[in-house]
Scaffold this active site. Structure first.
Site, mmCIF file in Angstrom:
data_model
loop_
_atom_site.group_PDB
_atom_site.id
_atom_site.type_symbol
_atom_site.label_atom_id
_atom_site.label_comp_id
_atom_site.label_asym_id
_atom_site.label_seq_id
_atom_site.Cartn_x
_atom_site.Cartn_y
_atom_site.Cartn_z
ATOM 1 N N TRP A 102 82.597 99.339 -25.470
ATOM 2 C CA TRP A 102 81.207 99.734 -25.306
ATOM 3 C C TRP A 102 80.415 98.695 -24.697
ATOM 4 C CZ3 TRP A 102 81.320 104.321 -23.914
ATOM 5 C CH2 TRP A 102 81.830 105.463 -24.682
ATOM 6 N N ASP A 171 72.437 98.626 -28.233
ATOM 7 C CA ASP A 171 72.912 100.132 -28.158
ATOM 8 C C ASP A 171 73.422 100.385 -29.566
ATOM 9 O OD1 ASP A 171 74.431 102.321 -27.847
ATOM 10 O OD2 ASP A 171 75.881 101.507 -26.817
ATOM 11 N N LYS A 195 76.291 111.135 -32.865
ATOM 12 C CA LYS A 195 77.105 110.411 -33.981
ATOM 13 C C LYS A 195 76.069 110.702 -35.256
ATOM 14 C CE LYS A 195 79.200 107.325 -30.507
ATOM 15 N NZ LYS A 195 80.344 107.927 -30.779
#
Length: 359
Positions: A102, A171, A195
């Site tokens: 990511w 993030d 999530k």
């Protein structure tokens, strides 16, 4: 109906009580005669849902009025572009730390809009570590420092906040709401909802107000945080049903005792699973101990020829979505807030039985 244990990395498990409440309100929300997802986003009902969700989120995270809370669309991946568009010009410099897949995607997208300095990377260790802060090569005039506090795929997590003169941009998609954080440490926190917040389709951005208004003329209105803030996240139609469900999750978190209580539970769950892995010669975790994620636990089998059998038997036992990411293989158990301790106990029992039969 017997529900299975869901270890998916995202879209992830939701609290059963939240799903039950949404089910009960599906056709008739609070006596309105229709569902919340059929209502205008500018109606008093939906505006009220958004306002309550924001208030509860502010309470959970201790977000001061110095920060705007934005409910957006496009996933965290859209914010990979929004971050440089809002905070840096083409000739500015932004620092990034690379600790996994990511981070790499954020870096690649950032380079489309500004100059990027990769201040540190753990790619040479196959992203099994967090580079020590003293090794970082930060720029003196960076517009911001971006890093990913938890890498979902590799299973590494920061348990410290780096010191830097530039605003910290993070993030937090896979770690937000799993434990308390000091929001004041950050310039921008962004996270996909799927999530620990709610269903896919909603993206959260928490931005310090003095960082608003920096976007250039080329920044699309839909990516401009100032535009979103000026319109209370309703510049266009927001994902109303996802926002409603996120609000229910925030209420549920408060009922559980807040983020301190969730941290205690999450540490206990992760501790049990890592202990089971470490005590076995059949399973292994590749991440350095001090950087092991509380949310995403990757593990491998001593003989990868058994992977398919392990997954098939796990599925049959009601232990779902344990296959590791395609880029790394192996297994991965994502144990977010809504994954109960009973799920972890069931997984450990299955792993021990599988080892006994196949080790």
């Amino acid at each position: 109906m017997t529900r299975c244990y869901n270890f998916c990395a995202g879209p992830a498990a939701l609290p059963q009580v939240v799903l039950e409440k949404a089910r009960d309100e599906m056709l008739d929300w609070h006596g309105a005669g229709l569902s919340i997802m059929e209502m205008s986003h500018r109606s008093p009902e939906v505006v009220g849902v958004a306002q309550r969700a924001e208030a509860d989120l502010r309470e959970l995270l201790g977000i001061s009025d110095d920060y705007a809370v934005l409910f957006l669309q496009g996933g965290a991946s859209t914010q990979f572009a929004a971050v440089p568009l809002n905070l840096a010009g083409e000739n500015d410099l932004a620092d990034y730390v690379n600790t996994g897949q990511w981070s790499k995607k954020a870096i690649a997208e950032g380079r489309r809009f500004t100059r990027v300095n990769v201040a540190a990377s753990s790619e040479d260790s196959n992203f099994s570590t967090i580079p020590p802060r003293e090794s970082w090569q930060l720029s003196a005039d960076a517009a911001y420092l971006h890093y990913t506090p938890n890498e979902t795929i590799g299973g590494v997590e920061y348990f410290w906040v780096p010191e830097a003169s530039a605003p910290l941009v993070v993030d937090m998609s896979s770690t937000i709401l799993s434990r308390p954080v000091n929001v004041a440490d950050y310039g921008v926190i962004y996270a996909g909802a799927q999530k620990n917040i709610g269903p896919a389709g909603l993206t959260l951005v928490i931005v310090r107000r003095d960082l608003l208004g920096r976007a250039g003329d080329k920044c699309p209105a839909m990516l401009n945080w100032q535009t979103a803030a000026d319109n209370d996240s309703m510049y266009n139609t927001p994902p109303t049903f996802a926002l409603y469900l996120a609000g229910l999750v925030f209420e549920w978190l408060k009922e559980q005792g807040g983020l301190a209580a969730m941290e205690r539970l999450n540490r206990r769950k992760a501790g049990k699973l890592y202990a089971a892995i470490d005590s076995s010669a059949f399973y292994a975790n590749p991440v350095e101990v001090q950087s092991r994620s509380l949310m995403n636990v990757p593990f491998t089998l001593a003989d990868d020829a058994l992977d398919k059998q392990f997954l098939a038997e796990a599925d049959a036992a009601g232990l779902l979505n344990l296959k590791g990411h395609r880029s790394v293989g192996g297994m991965r158990a994502s144990i977010y807030n809504a994954v109960g301790e009973d799920a972890v106990d069931a997984l450990i029992a299955f792993m021990q039985d599988f080892e006994q039969r196949n080790g």
